[in-house]
Design an enzyme around this catalytic site. Structure first.
Site, PDB file in Angstrom:
ATOM      1  N   LYS A 127       0.938  -1.280   0.014  1.00 26.67           N
ATOM      2  CA  LYS A 127       0.004  -0.148  -0.080  1.00 26.67           C
ATOM      3  C   LYS A 127       0.867   1.180   0.072  1.00 26.67           C
ATOM      4  O   LYS A 127       0.497   2.234  -0.885  1.00 26.67           O
ATOM      5  CB  LYS A 127      -0.866  -0.139   0.972  1.00 26.67           C
ATOM      6  CG  LYS A 127      -2.111  -1.046   0.963  1.00 26.67           C
ATOM      7  CD  LYS A 127      -2.836  -1.453   2.167  1.00 26.67           C
ATOM      8  CE  LYS A 127      -3.846  -2.697   1.825  1.00 26.67           C
ATOM      9  NZ  LYS A 127      -4.429  -2.981   3.029  1.00 26.67           N
ATOM     10  N   GLN A 145      -5.206  -2.368   9.181  1.00 25.46           N
ATOM     11  CA  GLN A 145      -5.357  -3.117   8.509  1.00 25.46           C
ATOM     12  C   GLN A 145      -6.078  -4.354   9.471  1.00 25.46           C
ATOM     13  O   GLN A 145      -5.674  -4.547  10.567  1.00 25.46           O
ATOM     14  CB  GLN A 145      -3.822  -3.520   8.356  1.00 25.46           C
ATOM     15  CG  GLN A 145      -3.452  -4.883   7.517  1.00 25.46           C
ATOM     16  CD  GLN A 145      -3.845  -4.827   6.091  1.00 25.46           C
ATOM     17  OE1 GLN A 145      -3.566  -3.991   5.349  1.00 25.46           O
ATOM     18  NE2 GLN A 145      -4.449  -5.977   5.635  1.00 25.46           N
ATOM     19  N   ASP A 189     -11.647   2.223   3.076  1.00 26.67           N
ATOM     20  CA  ASP A 189     -12.111   0.692   2.749  1.00 26.67           C
ATOM     21  C   ASP A 189     -13.425   0.422   2.421  1.00 26.67           C
ATOM     22  O   ASP A 189     -13.883  -0.591   2.132  1.00 26.67           O
ATOM     23  CB  ASP A 189     -11.476   0.000   4.019  1.00 26.67           C
ATOM     24  CG  ASP A 189     -10.251  -0.920   3.651  1.00 26.67           C
ATOM     25  OD1 ASP A 189     -10.018  -1.372   2.783  1.00 26.67           O
ATOM     26  OD2 ASP A 189      -9.797  -1.245   4.718  1.00 26.67           O
TER      27      ASP A 189
END
Ligand code: NDP
Length: 284
Positions: free
Chosen positions: A53, A97, A120
């Site tokens: 990322k 995460q 997300d």
């Protein structure tokens, strides 16, 4: 023999378009974009994802802020950090995460990320917007799958679409996006009676299960588009999808490989959401 959908190439072109757009907005409007990634603990797979990322942020011209927290971090400490990032103007997107260590409540953590920075698209407000079809952020993996289907030129409207898997992060939103494009959508799961029979109806088949090689060639309709979301680590260390590539590629018109299919697209879509979040500053 099917054509292979090159997720790396599609992902590279999406990231290039993001970079170009941001450069232009930087030059004309002074826009910057920043993504904060939080990782708690030492999960090796999570560390790889976080590193990828960061690299993608660099490729797109974003600032990236990494917070590597110890496995002993308390819920309160994590929520304090999220609150700080919610109020930091340099940070347009926040990603925590997953999975988190067991003592932390993922639901509470997700609910505390500002929906405007929830790149997300896991916050219930954003999930609801996806259901309605009036969304700002699309969940990254299903959005990446939609881009890959689009890259084939195959029309979704009116097609039989089968999604295997009903998780909140992949299967359910995937089905919803196909429905928004007027596909006739069936969702399969572990209690589905005759998986092979349902899969054989699919013009577009998306497998998001987590079982290596579950979908074999004889479960696939001749000419179907087959998208394999599965990322399963075998004992020999190799990555393997949910679709048995050798037999499936004999039947499909288009098929994604693992690795190099959906995986790179998920990160590209995260970058797209971060740019969307950054652009919302322009409207203030
Ligand atoms: P989950 O474990 O959350 O969900 C799996 C789903 O598959 C469940 O709905 C389950 O059914 C269903 N299922 C399990 N076994 C069967 C079976 N034998 N027949 C039919 N359905 C079955 O997984 P995720 O959705 O999070 O992930 C799925 C896969 O995608 C994994 O391999 C994961 O690593 C990968 N993945 C890849 C990403 C990428 O970027 N490429 C991103 C996210 C995930 P039930 O609900 O009944 O239990």
């Amino acid at each position: 023999m099917s054509k292979i959908i090159d997720g790396k190439a599609v992902s590279a072109s999406v990231k290039e378009a993001i970079r170009t757009e941001l450069e232009e907005l930087k030059a004309t409007k002074g826009l910057t974009a920043g993504l904060a990634v939080i990782i708690v603990g030492d999960d090796p797979a999570s560390k790889v994802y976080v590193r990828n990322k960061k690299l993608a942020c660099e490729a797109c011209g974003f600032e990236s802020f990494e917070y590597a927290l110890s496995a002993e971090t308390t819920q309160e400490e994590l929520l304090d950090l999220i609150n700080k990032l919610n109020n930091d103007d340099r940070v347009d997107g926040i990603l925590c995460q997953l999975p988190l260590p067991k003592h932390l409540d993922e639901k509470v953590v997700i609910n505390n990320i500002s929906p405007a920075k929830d790149v997300d698209a896991f916050h219930p407000e954003n999930v609801g917007q996806i259901m309605i079809g009036d969304y700002k952020f699309l969940p990254c993996t299903p959005a990446g799958v939609m881009e890959l289907i689009a890259s084939t030129g195959v029309e979704i409207a009116g097609k039989e679409c089968v999604v295997v898997g009903r998780s909140n992060i992949v299967g359910k939103p995937m089905a919803m996006l196909l429905l928004h494009k007027s596909g006739t959508v069936t969702i399969c799961h572990s209690k589905t009676k005759d998986l092979a029979e349902v899969c054989r109806r699919a013009d577009i088949l998306v497998a998001a299960v987590g079982v290596p090689n579950l979908i074999k060639g004889d479960m696939i309709k001749e000419g179907a588009v087959v998208i394999d979301v599965g990322m399963n680590r075998l004992d020999n260390g190799k990555l393997c999808g949910d679709v048995e590539f050798e037999t499936a590629s004999e039947k499909a018109s288009y098929i994604t490989p693992v690795p190099g299919g959906v995986g790179p697209m998920t990160i590209a879509m995260l970058m797209k959401n971060t740019l969307t979040a950054a652009k919302s500053k322009l409207k203030d």
